[in-house]
Design a protein around this motif. Sequence first.
Motif, PDB file in Angstrom:
ATOM      1  N   ALA A  47      45.099  41.650  44.740  1.00 19.56           N
ATOM      2  CA  ALA A  47      45.920  43.029  44.438  1.00 19.56           C
ATOM      3  C   ALA A  47      46.878  41.166  43.691  1.00 19.56           C
ATOM      4  O   ALA A  47      47.772  41.915  42.815  1.00 19.56           O
ATOM      5  CB  ALA A  47      46.924  42.903  46.099  1.00 19.56           C
ATOM      6  N   THR A  48      47.365  40.249  44.383  1.00 19.25           N
ATOM      7  CA  THR A  48      48.199  39.160  43.967  1.00 19.25           C
ATOM      8  C   THR A  48      47.543  38.756  42.577  1.00 19.25           C
ATOM      9  O   THR A  48      48.251  39.026  41.322  1.00 19.25           O
ATOM     10  CB  THR A  48      49.131  38.127  44.981  1.00 19.25           C
ATOM     11  N   ALA A  49      46.128  39.045  42.558  1.00 22.20           N
ATOM     12  CA  ALA A  49      45.616  37.905  41.118  1.00 22.20           C
ATOM     13  C   ALA A  49      45.345  39.515  40.018  1.00 22.20           C
ATOM     14  O   ALA A  49      45.902  39.023  39.109  1.00 22.20           O
ATOM     15  CB  ALA A  49      44.516  37.717  41.475  1.00 22.20           C
ATOM     16  N   LEU A  50      45.114  40.957  40.772  1.00 19.51           N
ATOM     17  CA  LEU A  50      45.431  41.566  39.892  1.00 19.51           C
ATOM     18  C   LEU A  50      47.108  41.737  38.723  1.00 19.51           C
ATOM     19  O   LEU A  50      47.020  42.389  37.952  1.00 19.51           O
ATOM     20  CB  LEU A  50      44.983  43.211  40.375  1.00 19.51           C
ATOM     21  N   PHE A  51      47.809  41.498  40.038  1.00 24.88           N
ATOM     22  CA  PHE A  51      49.533  41.905  39.466  1.00 24.88           C
ATOM     23  C   PHE A  51      49.442  40.948  38.486  1.00 24.88           C
ATOM     24  O   PHE A  51      50.641  41.201  37.120  1.00 24.88           O
ATOM     25  CB  PHE A  51      50.209  41.986  39.902  1.00 24.88           C
ATOM     26  N   ALA A  52      49.080  39.876  38.447  1.00 23.64           N
ATOM     27  CA  ALA A  52      49.511  38.701  37.441  1.00 23.64           C
ATOM     28  C   ALA A  52      48.619  38.688  36.752  1.00 23.64           C
ATOM     29  O   ALA A  52      49.563  38.759  35.451  1.00 23.64           O
ATOM     30  CB  ALA A  52      49.216  37.206  38.330  1.00 23.64           C
ATOM     31  N   SER A  53      47.256  39.229  36.063  1.00 25.29           N
ATOM     32  CA  SER A  53      46.632  39.347  34.910  1.00 25.29           C
ATOM     33  C   SER A  53      47.209  40.635  34.334  1.00 25.29           C
ATOM     34  O   SER A  53      47.644  40.416  33.470  1.00 25.29           O
ATOM     35  CB  SER A  53      45.007  39.440  35.738  1.00 25.29           C
TER      36      SER A  53
END
Length: 103
Positions: free
Chosen positions: A12-18
């Motif tokens: 979820a953090t990686a998706l939000f950052a992207s």
Amino acid sequence: MKTSIKTSAVLATALFASVLAVGNAFTAQTNPTLSQKAEIPTVVITAQRMTEDQKIAFDTKQSDVQTVIISAKRLTDEQKLAMDQDPQYASQIATRNNRRAAI
């Protein structure tokens, strides 16, 4: 497929950052120096009209070759655009072009 809470949080953090990175890539960046009015340097050259005798005396007195050095700084594309959008600069160019056409 079982995923742990830790794995879900990382994804979820990686998706939000992207999503933020892609959104930031497509937003317009404004240059704060362009928003301020560009200061255009001007040069005023004045001279007193010479008589024919003064012209001849000046020409005969000067034996050395006179050199005029004009130096300038290359403008960036942003500065050129700012000058093009300035109405005072545009009127100066129009006046200069009219003078050349008259000569």
